[in-house]
Motif scaffolding. Sequence first.
Motif, PDB file in Angstrom:
ATOM      1  N   ILE A 110      -5.212  28.977  30.275  1.00  0.00           N
ATOM      2  CA  ILE A 110      -4.040  29.210  29.428  1.00  0.00           C
ATOM      3  C   ILE A 110      -3.640  27.923  28.715  1.00  0.00           C
ATOM      4  CG2 ILE A 110      -1.552  29.712  29.468  1.00  0.00           C
ATOM      5  CD1 ILE A 110      -2.106  31.724  31.684  1.00  0.00           C
ATOM      6  N   MET A 111      -3.683  26.805  29.458  1.00  0.00           N
ATOM      7  CA  MET A 111      -3.332  25.505  28.865  1.00  0.00           C
ATOM      8  C   MET A 111      -4.287  25.117  27.746  1.00  0.00           C
ATOM      9  SD  MET A 111      -0.545  24.302  30.028  1.00  0.00           S
ATOM     10  CE  MET A 111      -0.719  22.659  29.344  1.00  0.00           C
ATOM     11  N   MET A 112      -5.551  25.546  27.833  1.00  0.00           N
ATOM     12  CA  MET A 112      -6.514  25.260  26.762  1.00  0.00           C
ATOM     13  C   MET A 112      -6.071  25.916  25.450  1.00  0.00           C
ATOM     14  SD  MET A 112     -10.371  25.325  28.276  1.00  0.00           S
ATOM     15  CE  MET A 112     -10.975  23.959  29.286  1.00  0.00           C
ATOM     16  N   TYR A 113      -5.624  27.172  25.550  1.00  0.00           N
ATOM     17  CA  TYR A 113      -5.174  27.878  24.347  1.00  0.00           C
ATOM     18  C   TYR A 113      -3.841  27.321  23.856  1.00  0.00           C
ATOM     19  CZ  TYR A 113      -8.942  31.217  25.036  1.00  0.00           C
ATOM     20  OH  TYR A 113     -10.179  31.791  25.165  1.00  0.00           O
ATOM     21  N   VAL A 114      -2.976  26.936  24.789  1.00  0.00           N
ATOM     22  CA  VAL A 114      -1.711  26.301  24.396  1.00  0.00           C
ATOM     23  C   VAL A 114      -1.994  24.986  23.666  1.00  0.00           C
ATOM     24  CG1 VAL A 114       0.373  25.168  25.274  1.00  0.00           C
ATOM     25  CG2 VAL A 114      -0.351  27.361  26.241  1.00  0.00           C
ATOM     26  N   PHE A 118      -1.057  23.754  19.981  1.00  0.00           N
ATOM     27  CA  PHE A 118      -0.309  22.495  19.866  1.00  0.00           C
ATOM     28  C   PHE A 118      -0.977  21.568  18.846  1.00  0.00           C
ATOM     29  CE2 PHE A 118       0.809  18.185  21.609  1.00  0.00           C
ATOM     30  CZ  PHE A 118       2.149  18.228  21.242  1.00  0.00           C
ATOM     31  N   SER A 119      -2.315  21.593  18.802  1.00  0.00           N
ATOM     32  CA  SER A 119      -3.041  20.770  17.822  1.00  0.00           C
ATOM     33  C   SER A 119      -2.743  21.266  16.404  1.00  0.00           C
ATOM     34  CB  SER A 119      -4.545  20.793  18.092  1.00  0.00           C
ATOM     35  OG  SER A 119      -5.103  22.071  17.838  1.00  0.00           O
ATOM     36  N   PHE A 120      -2.591  22.601  16.224  1.00  0.00           N
ATOM     37  CA  PHE A 120      -2.193  23.138  14.915  1.00  0.00           C
ATOM     38  C   PHE A 120      -0.827  22.579  14.516  1.00  0.00           C
ATOM     39  CE2 PHE A 120      -4.566  27.411  15.799  1.00  0.00           C
ATOM     40  CZ  PHE A 120      -5.777  26.753  15.663  1.00  0.00           C
ATOM     41  N   PHE A 121       0.094  22.612  15.492  1.00  0.00           N
ATOM     42  CA  PHE A 121       1.463  22.160  15.247  1.00  0.00           C
ATOM     43  C   PHE A 121       1.483  20.680  14.849  1.00  0.00           C
ATOM     44  CE2 PHE A 121       5.317  20.210  17.128  1.00  0.00           C
ATOM     45  CZ  PHE A 121       6.276  20.825  16.327  1.00  0.00           C
ATOM     46  N   LEU A 122       0.759  19.849  15.602  1.00  0.00           N
ATOM     47  CA  LEU A 122       0.719  18.410  15.304  1.00  0.00           C
ATOM     48  C   LEU A 122       0.116  18.142  13.929  1.00  0.00           C
ATOM     49  CD1 LEU A 122      -0.379  16.508  18.562  1.00  0.00           C
ATOM     50  CD2 LEU A 122       1.833  16.436  17.409  1.00  0.00           C
ATOM     51  N   TYR A 123      -0.975  18.844  13.653  1.00  0.00           N
ATOM     52  CA  TYR A 123      -1.649  18.624  12.357  1.00  0.00           C
ATOM     53  C   TYR A 123      -0.734  19.019  11.201  1.00  0.00           C
ATOM     54  CZ  TYR A 123      -5.399  18.533   8.897  1.00  0.00           C
ATOM     55  OH  TYR A 123      -6.190  18.232   7.809  1.00  0.00           O
ATOM     56  N   ILE A 173      -5.153  17.599  27.404  1.00  0.00           N
ATOM     57  CA  ILE A 173      -4.006  18.170  28.140  1.00  0.00           C
ATOM     58  C   ILE A 173      -4.424  19.146  29.243  1.00  0.00           C
ATOM     59  CG2 ILE A 173      -1.886  19.542  27.922  1.00  0.00           C
ATOM     60  CD1 ILE A 173      -1.597  18.389  25.067  1.00  0.00           C
ATOM     61  N   PRO A 174      -5.285  20.154  28.966  1.00  0.00           N
ATOM     62  CA  PRO A 174      -5.647  21.076  30.060  1.00  0.00           C
ATOM     63  C   PRO A 174      -6.355  20.412  31.226  1.00  0.00           C
ATOM     64  CG  PRO A 174      -6.947  21.518  28.079  1.00  0.00           C
ATOM     65  CD  PRO A 174      -5.856  20.590  27.679  1.00  0.00           C
TER      66      PRO A 174
END
Length: 331
Positions: A110-114, A118-123, A173-174
């Motif tokens: 689940i953390m991998m998908y989160v 999160f990488s989309f959000f940062l970018y 992170i994961p």
Amino acid sequence: MKLDYLKNSWRIYLKNFGKLFSFTISILILFLASFTFYLLLSSFDLGLTAIIIFAAGVVPFFYCLQMMIAKVSAGEKIEYNEYYYPYKAYFSPVNRGNYSIIFTLFFTLIMMYVSLFFSFFLYDIFHYGAFDEIFKNIDMSIGYLSYQEYFRVINEIINLPNYIYYLIVCMVIPFMFFFNRIKNRLMISYFKLVMPLPNIIINSINKKLLKLKKNFIKENCFLSNLIFIGSFTLGFIIFGIISSLFGDYLPDIAYIFIIALGGGLILSSFFLPPVLINYCFIADHIHADFLELVKTEMLSLSSSIGESDPEKKELIEKMLNLINQNDEKDN
């Protein structure tokens, strides 16, 4: 005191470096193999190959490593052929749940998908509007996002300028989450050498101990944990960035993360044994607190059972007598 634990951990590790490092690297190679098969074959076998390698290789061999750590921490000599002796013992009902692997892997996934989102959000923060054109061209003619359209969108996002670097950093992170979950259960294997309790009881006691001795554990384990996590993160990011520079020569983007994980595991493999030795020292130091909590738990169970189940009550009495004998030896 924390420096004494750390120094002793490294002293024992360096004294047995060849054997402990070879055991460690073999586990981490299996870990990498499991991750590789998951990334490359999960669309064909639903991750079955990765699960088999992890369940039959990584986890029981990690348990073997912890048992070897327990021996060297007690000043005993170890031989290469002894490493595999505890393998079968891990699959006994007493030891199978030591690391809560099913829940740990589930939440890590689940953390991998989160982390991906999160990488989309940062970018998007540093490249505002970069996704607008991609999302505008999504084909929703059938009422939902098709399998092919989903992968087309993901492929376009991955090929955005410099996005891969954000993804590499976020994918740490994961693994940090996974290591933290395992870290909180490291002492269970050592405690079961003292008192082989059912998982439901040992899990409850372990949580209470982590809370009760939080400051002591943090004080004596923080530095060794930081070195291990720092070395993994550094290796993961450096190897990930280097492999991404040669991405055009790789058959799939998954290989970037396989190489990144390999780099992180190689670099951190030098620092894992001292971490385990350190936790072995901690478990030994607080084992009196462990026995006290076991006694409290047993007394609570005994009072709740009453006279309704004489066999269980008798078993509890025997365990209490065993704890009292241990207390007398310590005194």
